[in-house]
Design a protein around this motif. Structure first.
Motif, PDB file in Angstrom:
ATOM      1  N   ILE A  95       0.857  -1.198   0.000  1.00  8.38           N
ATOM      2  CA  ILE A  95       0.000   0.000   0.000  1.00  8.38           C
ATOM      3  C   ILE A  95       0.883   1.235   0.000  1.00  8.38           C
ATOM      4  O   ILE A  95       1.846   1.315   0.758  1.00  8.38           O
ATOM      5  CB  ILE A  95      -0.859   0.047   1.281  1.00  8.38           C
ATOM      6  CG1 ILE A  95      -1.671  -1.238   1.419  1.00  8.38           C
ATOM      7  CG2 ILE A  95      -1.694   1.317   1.344  1.00  8.38           C
ATOM      8  CD1 ILE A  95      -3.115  -1.155   1.193  1.00  8.38           C
ATOM      9  N   MET A  96       0.544   2.165  -0.870  1.00  9.23           N
ATOM     10  CA  MET A  96       1.217   3.455  -0.866  1.00  9.23           C
ATOM     11  C   MET A  96       0.170   4.521  -0.494  1.00  9.23           C
ATOM     12  O   MET A  96      -0.939   4.489  -1.033  1.00  9.23           O
ATOM     13  CB  MET A  96       1.771   3.783  -2.267  1.00  9.23           C
ATOM     14  CG  MET A  96       3.187   3.307  -2.500  1.00  9.23           C
ATOM     15  SD  MET A  96       3.357   1.542  -2.739  1.00  9.23           S
ATOM     16  CE  MET A  96       3.123   1.369  -4.478  1.00  9.23           C
ATOM     17  N   VAL A  97       0.536   5.420   0.402  1.00  6.66           N
ATOM     18  CA  VAL A  97      -0.361   6.522   0.738  1.00  6.66           C
ATOM     19  C   VAL A  97      -0.066   7.666  -0.228  1.00  6.66           C
ATOM     20  O   VAL A  97       1.075   8.126  -0.331  1.00  6.66           O
ATOM     21  CB  VAL A  97      -0.160   6.980   2.203  1.00  6.66           C
ATOM     22  CG1 VAL A  97      -1.022   8.197   2.506  1.00  6.66           C
ATOM     23  CG2 VAL A  97      -0.484   5.842   3.162  1.00  6.66           C
ATOM     24  N   GLY A  98      -1.090   8.086  -0.958  1.00  3.76           N
ATOM     25  CA  GLY A  98      -0.920   9.154  -1.951  1.00  3.76           C
ATOM     26  C   GLY A  98      -0.856  10.518  -1.298  1.00  3.76           C
ATOM     27  O   GLY A  98      -1.073  10.655  -0.085  1.00  3.76           O
ATOM     28  N   PRO A  99      -0.590  11.565  -2.102  1.00  4.09           N
ATOM     29  CA  PRO A  99      -0.402  12.919  -1.549  1.00  4.09           C
ATOM     30  C   PRO A  99      -1.628  13.471  -0.836  1.00  4.09           C
ATOM     31  O   PRO A  99      -1.515  14.342   0.017  1.00  4.09           O
ATOM     32  CB  PRO A  99      -0.057  13.755  -2.797  1.00  4.09           C
ATOM     33  CG  PRO A  99      -0.338  12.901  -3.985  1.00  4.09           C
ATOM     34  CD  PRO A  99      -0.351  11.485  -3.543  1.00  4.09           C
ATOM     35  N   HIS A 100      -2.816  12.966  -1.166  1.00  3.99           N
ATOM     36  CA  HIS A 100      -4.035  13.463  -0.495  1.00  3.99           C
ATOM     37  C   HIS A 100      -4.590  12.439   0.492  1.00  3.99           C
ATOM     38  O   HIS A 100      -5.771  12.458   0.826  1.00  3.99           O
ATOM     39  CB  HIS A 100      -5.093  13.822  -1.548  1.00  3.99           C
ATOM     40  CG  HIS A 100      -4.554  14.749  -2.600  1.00  3.99           C
ATOM     41  ND1 HIS A 100      -4.221  16.051  -2.316  1.00  3.99           N
ATOM     42  CD2 HIS A 100      -4.243  14.544  -3.909  1.00  3.99           C
ATOM     43  CE1 HIS A 100      -3.722  16.623  -3.418  1.00  3.99           C
ATOM     44  NE2 HIS A 100      -3.725  15.726  -4.396  1.00  3.99           N
TER      45      HIS A 100
END
Ligand code: NAP
Length: 283
Positions: A95-100
């Motif tokens: 899982i990658m947490v995006g900029p928003h």
């Protein structure tokens, strides 16, 4: 390990249980090697709380996380954007947490499998020759997707519970055929690659009973089991002169994309890293 600052980047692995996971040791090695101001932590998350736990990642400022049993499949419905590969495999492991604060879900098991094959048995692709995959669980799905994407045109799936293999073949489309479990020995005829994706052969499990007589001697044999590193299947294959590929490399290579996304450095899989992780497996 270097002392963390207030700006340390954070990631980790969620599982239930999680104590058996090798990922903290693996990512910890790379963090120390690259002297990165960051931490990778184990997170014991009950199955029914995985949605809440994933939503907490952006709240706590985490860059992302890995998922291990039993969360890989259920996470697919909790992420905002599953990658096309994660959708095809039906599971999310990174899982990658995006900029928003949005959650991007990927599956890097197929990548890890192919990268390790390319590194350990270069030229493993044998044009026009079928690959045989034993098993039809989560690992078999990832391996099948990887092989199809790598250009393998004929895949023979063999699983104790045939209905699971049929479902997998139907999900992934043409090129996959299902062979009954009791015909697994002769299904090796003409194959260029054999992959065991079952848990048979693991320490504490029964061995995989498979006669290799029909397998052409130039075929590559890959076992996803990595404890022990040399399974009875790999030992028998090596004795017949086959090139063999163990399961540890897939575990190490699948971790690369997540580490790079979270910590900003592309890590490599080295002999020293293998030794470091193996010390843990032996312990
Ligand atoms: P899974 O979804 O639970 O699937 C287990 C598979 O093993 C199924 O095909 C199952 O057949 C088969 N199986 C289990 N016991 C059996 C028995 N007694 N006789 C015949 N078949 C049996 O598990 P998974 O996630 O696919 O993982 C499978 C293995 O791959 C594990 O050993 C895991 O550690 C390994 N793995 C390694 C890596 C790596 O990086 N090297 C990555 C992923 C997985 P049925 O459908 O008939 O039950």
């Amino acid at each position: 390990m270097i002392a963390l600052s207030g700006k340390a980047r954070l990631a980790g692995v969620m599982g239930w249980p999680v104590a058996h996971s090798r990922s903290p040791r693996l990512h910890g090695y790379w963090l120390a090697h690259h002297r990165i101001d960051g931490a990778y932590v184990p997170m014991a998350v009950r199955p029914e709380r995985i949605g809440e736990a994933l939503r907490a990642l952006p709240v706590l400022g985490f860059k992302g996380a890995n998922l291990t049993l039993p969360h890989k499949e259920s996470a697919l419905s909790h992420v905002d954007t599953p990658s096309p590969t994660a959708r095809r495999i039906g599971a999310v492991n990174t899982i990658m947490v995006g900029p928003h604060g949005e959650l991007l879900g990927d599956n890097t098991d197929a990548f890890g499998f192919i990268e390790h094959m390319n590194a350990s048995a270069p030229n493993w692709r044998q044009a026009g020759r079928p690959a045989v995959v034993i098993g039809a669980g989560g690992a078999a799905r990832a391996v099948s997707v990887a092989l199809l994407d790598a250009g393998v045109t004929e895949l023979r799936l063999i699983n104790r519970t045939e209905a699971r293999a049929v479902a997998l073949a139907e999900a992934l489309g043409p090129g996959l055929s299902v062979v009954p479990w009791h015909k697994r020995h002769t299904a090796l005829e003409g194959a260029g690659l054999l992959v065991n994706t079952t848990s048979l052969g693991m320490a504490g499990h029964e061995p995989l009973e498979l006669e290799l007589n029909a397998l052409p001697r130039d075929a590559v044999v890959d076992d996803l089991v990595y404890a022990p590193l040399e399974t009875a299947l790999l030992k028998a294959a090596r004795a017949r002169g086959h090139r063999t590929v163990d399961g540890l490399g897939m575990l190490l290579h699948q971790a690369r994309p997540g580490f790079e996304a979270w910590f900003g450095v592309a890590p490599t899989v080295t002999a020293e890293l293998r030794t470091f992780v193996l010390q843990d497996l032996a312990g």
